[in-house]
Motif scaffolding. Structure first.
Motif, mmCIF file in Angstrom:
data_model
loop_
_atom_site.group_PDB
_atom_site.id
_atom_site.type_symbol
_atom_site.label_atom_id
_atom_site.label_comp_id
_atom_site.label_asym_id
_atom_site.label_seq_id
_atom_site.Cartn_x
_atom_site.Cartn_y
_atom_site.Cartn_z
ATOM 1 N N GLN A 143 -0.603 -0.119 -7.792
ATOM 2 C CA GLN A 143 0.090 0.460 -9.144
ATOM 3 C C GLN A 143 0.299 1.892 -8.875
ATOM 4 O OE1 GLN A 143 2.609 -1.177 -11.032
ATOM 5 N NE2 GLN A 143 1.647 -3.070 -9.711
ATOM 6 N N ASP A 144 -0.734 2.387 -8.431
ATOM 7 C CA ASP A 144 -0.824 4.177 -8.034
ATOM 8 C C ASP A 144 -0.470 4.337 -6.639
ATOM 9 O OD1 ASP A 144 -3.141 2.805 -7.118
ATOM 10 O OD2 ASP A 144 -4.340 4.459 -7.672
ATOM 11 N N LEU A 145 0.035 3.501 -5.910
ATOM 12 C CA LEU A 145 0.802 3.635 -4.455
ATOM 13 C C LEU A 145 1.544 4.909 -4.416
ATOM 14 C CD1 LEU A 145 0.436 2.274 -1.635
ATOM 15 C CD2 LEU A 145 3.013 1.362 -2.201
ATOM 16 N N THR A 146 1.469 5.742 -3.585
ATOM 17 C CA THR A 146 2.243 6.871 -3.375
ATOM 18 C C THR A 146 3.231 6.820 -2.187
ATOM 19 O OG1 THR A 146 0.697 8.030 -1.952
ATOM 20 C CG2 THR A 146 0.311 8.203 -4.522
ATOM 21 N N THR A 147 3.993 7.716 -2.048
ATOM 22 C CA THR A 147 4.898 7.876 -1.020
ATOM 23 C C THR A 147 4.079 8.063 0.541
ATOM 24 O OG1 THR A 147 6.700 8.727 -2.343
ATOM 25 C CG2 THR A 147 6.836 9.106 -0.039
ATOM 26 N N GLU A 148 3.031 9.197 0.184
ATOM 27 C CA GLU A 148 2.194 9.193 1.162
ATOM 28 C C GLU A 148 1.589 8.114 1.629
ATOM 29 O OE1 GLU A 148 2.834 12.926 -0.820
ATOM 30 O OE2 GLU A 148 2.238 10.932 -1.430
ATOM 31 N N ASP A 149 0.855 7.238 0.815
ATOM 32 C CA ASP A 149 0.244 5.963 1.400
ATOM 33 C C ASP A 149 1.264 4.996 1.867
ATOM 34 O OD1 ASP A 149 -1.887 6.741 -0.105
ATOM 35 O OD2 ASP A 149 -1.285 5.847 -1.851
ATOM 36 N N LEU A 150 2.468 5.085 1.681
ATOM 37 C CA LEU A 150 3.478 4.082 2.252
ATOM 38 C C LEU A 150 3.669 4.862 3.603
ATOM 39 C CD1 LEU A 150 4.644 1.500 1.447
ATOM 40 C CD2 LEU A 150 6.758 2.530 0.395
ATOM 41 N N VAL B 34 9.241 -0.655 -2.275
ATOM 42 C CA VAL B 34 9.970 0.744 -2.931
ATOM 43 C C VAL B 34 10.770 0.132 -4.196
ATOM 44 C CG1 VAL B 34 11.848 2.375 -2.683
ATOM 45 C CG2 VAL B 34 10.342 1.710 -0.823
ATOM 46 N N ASN B 35 11.364 -1.290 -4.094
ATOM 47 C CA ASN B 35 12.096 -1.335 -5.223
ATOM 48 C C ASN B 35 11.253 -1.904 -6.452
ATOM 49 O OD1 ASN B 35 14.629 -1.273 -3.903
ATOM 50 N ND2 ASN B 35 14.702 -3.215 -2.974
ATOM 51 N N THR B 36 10.067 -2.153 -6.228
ATOM 52 C CA THR B 36 9.197 -2.877 -7.229
ATOM 53 C C THR B 36 8.361 -1.745 -7.675
ATOM 54 O OG1 THR B 36 7.625 -3.794 -5.821
ATOM 55 C CG2 THR B 36 9.415 -5.253 -6.592
ATOM 56 N N HIS B 37 8.288 -0.601 -6.842
ATOM 57 C CA HIS B 37 7.480 0.504 -7.412
ATOM 58 C C HIS B 37 8.159 2.001 -7.025
ATOM 59 C CE1 HIS B 37 4.394 -2.697 -6.295
ATOM 60 N NE2 HIS B 37 3.393 -1.986 -6.781
ATOM 61 N N PRO B 38 8.847 2.050 -8.039
ATOM 62 C CA PRO B 38 9.891 3.474 -7.934
ATOM 63 C C PRO B 38 9.046 4.661 -7.794
ATOM 64 C CG PRO B 38 9.734 2.456 -10.204
ATOM 65 C CD PRO B 38 8.962 1.436 -9.264
ATOM 66 N N GLN B 39 7.797 4.648 -8.098
ATOM 67 C CA GLN B 39 7.039 6.099 -8.040
ATOM 68 C C GLN B 39 7.221 6.434 -6.619
ATOM 69 O OE1 GLN B 39 5.486 3.231 -8.489
ATOM 70 N NE2 GLN B 39 3.441 3.192 -7.425
ATOM 71 N N VAL B 40 7.460 5.653 -5.541
ATOM 72 C CA VAL B 40 7.207 5.869 -4.325
ATOM 73 C C VAL B 40 8.288 6.632 -3.496
ATOM 74 C CG1 VAL B 40 5.367 4.317 -3.940
ATOM 75 C CG2 VAL B 40 7.749 3.743 -3.169
ATOM 76 N N LYS B 41 9.455 6.467 -4.612
ATOM 77 C CA LYS B 41 10.911 7.083 -4.047
ATOM 78 C C LYS B 41 10.843 8.621 -4.580
ATOM 79 C CE LYS B 41 15.731 5.741 -3.610
ATOM 80 N NZ LYS B 41 16.531 4.375 -3.939
ATOM 81 N N LEU B 42 11.396 9.409 -3.495
ATOM 82 C CA LEU B 42 11.321 10.636 -3.954
ATOM 83 C C LEU B 42 12.806 11.153 -4.755
ATOM 84 C CD1 LEU B 42 10.102 12.287 -0.660
ATOM 85 C CD2 LEU B 42 8.843 11.990 -2.766
#
Length: 370
Positions: free
Chosen positions: A256-263, A220-228
């Motif tokens: 790099q295109d990881l999503t919240t849903e993937d996590l 989450v800290n390295t991929h901010p796009q997954v944080k709502l």
């Protein structure tokens, strides 16, 4: 005419306050509850949760009696959650139970929260002697009955599975309404693009989830796009928000295109695989064919599916429940209180305290002789 034996059960060990009315044969006449829900990005703390229970408990009591169409004069037994749980919330239920017991001169029984989940599971699924997967916010145990005790064959060695899910939900600002675990489950259904290679820690019959949570925090800290996005004006969430100063380097690159849903999908698949593995090992050791899943996380359909596949491969059956009885509720306390009362008698009034630590295997299960 003989008076019908009715038990009133009060459950308030965590963020739910529930009261149920149950007959001696296990018929549930009422089972209302209220849930303390905090803003996204935050968890519930004992003081605020206790205040919620204090404000709601008489309202829930009145509703439980009205739905059951009885009065307190009709109640034969008062039951309350003695532990385990959060001290503040537990004390609200115990105080009301003690007060009702004294005012109406009704016997009282203190009930172990974990054993109550098991007995409600046996009642609701009609599985008489199953292996038990108990998964909730504060507990993760694999249990089987032997010689008048519910024996713990495996458990978490750090945080509970529900606590892991809740902390992840806070990390990425997933809503707590109706429950963070439920919302993670719904997001996970949409997230099947990637499943990350995460820490998977099963040590014999025990499990560890803290390393997995640390891994997710770094992602989450390295991929901010997954944080709502944070809710506007949620000052409490902002105060609680933390960023790790040193991000660990993991061997496998994160898409790099990881999503919240993937996590969410990754987290569920990893945790539930660990739970299924240990449950299967317990079944083999106990020579059990059936499994029941109890506790709030047991509502998760994906967990039920994974355990069901394993159990069917072994020629057994799974007893799964919905949110009415998996999630903390007063009926499970009332029903287990009845079993204890007719087996061991009422609790001595001087012993009607609460305790945050009350092991499942401390309880003498005198109502079972199989």
């Amino acid at each position: 005419m003989n008076k019908q034996f009715l038990a009133l059960g009060i459950e308030g060990s965590a963020n739910k306050i529930g009261i149920g009315v149950v007959t001696k044969d296990g018929s549930i006449l009422s089972n209302p509850r209220r849930t303390y829900i905090t803003p996204p990005g935050t968890g519930f703390v004992p003081k605020e949760t206790a205040q919620h229970h204090r404000n709601k408990i008489l309202e829930v009591l009145d509703e439980a009696l009205k739905i059951a169409n009885v009065t307190l004069d009709d109640i034969s037994l008062i039951c309350y959650t003695k532990g385990p749980g959060m001290a503040g919330p537990l004390s609200i239920g115990a105080t009301v139970a003690r007060t009702l017991s004294l005012l109406y001169r009704i016997p009282i029984v203190g009930v172990n929260h974990c054993v109550a989940h098991i007995e409600m599971g046996r009642l609701a699924t009609q599985c008489q002697n199953p292996a038990v997967l108990y998964v909730s916010g504060g507990n993760t145990q694999v249990i089987a009955y032997s010689k008048n005790r519910y024996r713990v064959f495996g458990e978490t060695i750090d945080i509970a599975v529900g606590n892991c899910l809740d902390r992840f939900a806070r990390l990425v600002n997933i809503s707590n309404d109706p429950a963070p675990g439920y919302n993670i489950e719904q997001l996970a259904k949409k997230g099947k693009n990637y499943i990350l290679d995460t820490p998977y820690v099963v040590k014999g019959m025990d499990m560890s989830f803290s390393g997995l949570l640390t891994f997710v925090e770094d992602v989450v800290n390295t991929h901010p796009q997954v944080k709502l996005p944070e809710v506007e004006g949620n000052d409490r969430a902002k105060r609680k928000s933390k960023q790790t100063k040193h991000v660990r380097k993991w061997i496998n690159p994160i898409p790099q295109d990881l999503t919240t849903e993937d996590l969410c999908f990754t987290l569920q698949e990893t945790i539930f695989a660990m739970l299924t593995e240990v449950t299967e090992r317990a079944m083999s050791h106990c020579e059990s064919t059936d499994v029941i899943i109890v506790g709030g996380v047991g509502c998760n359909e994906r967990l039920q599916e994974m355990v069901s596949i394993m159990v069917k491969d072994r020629g057994g059956k799974i007893g799964a429940m919905d949110e009415r009885y998996c999630i903390d509720n007063g009926a499970m306390i009332a029903y287990t209180g009845i079993l204890e009362y007719f087996s061991n008698g009422p609790t001595n009034f001087k012993d009607t305290y609460v305790t945050q630590r009350f092991r499942t295997d401390e309880v003498y299960v005198g109502w079972r002789n199989d």
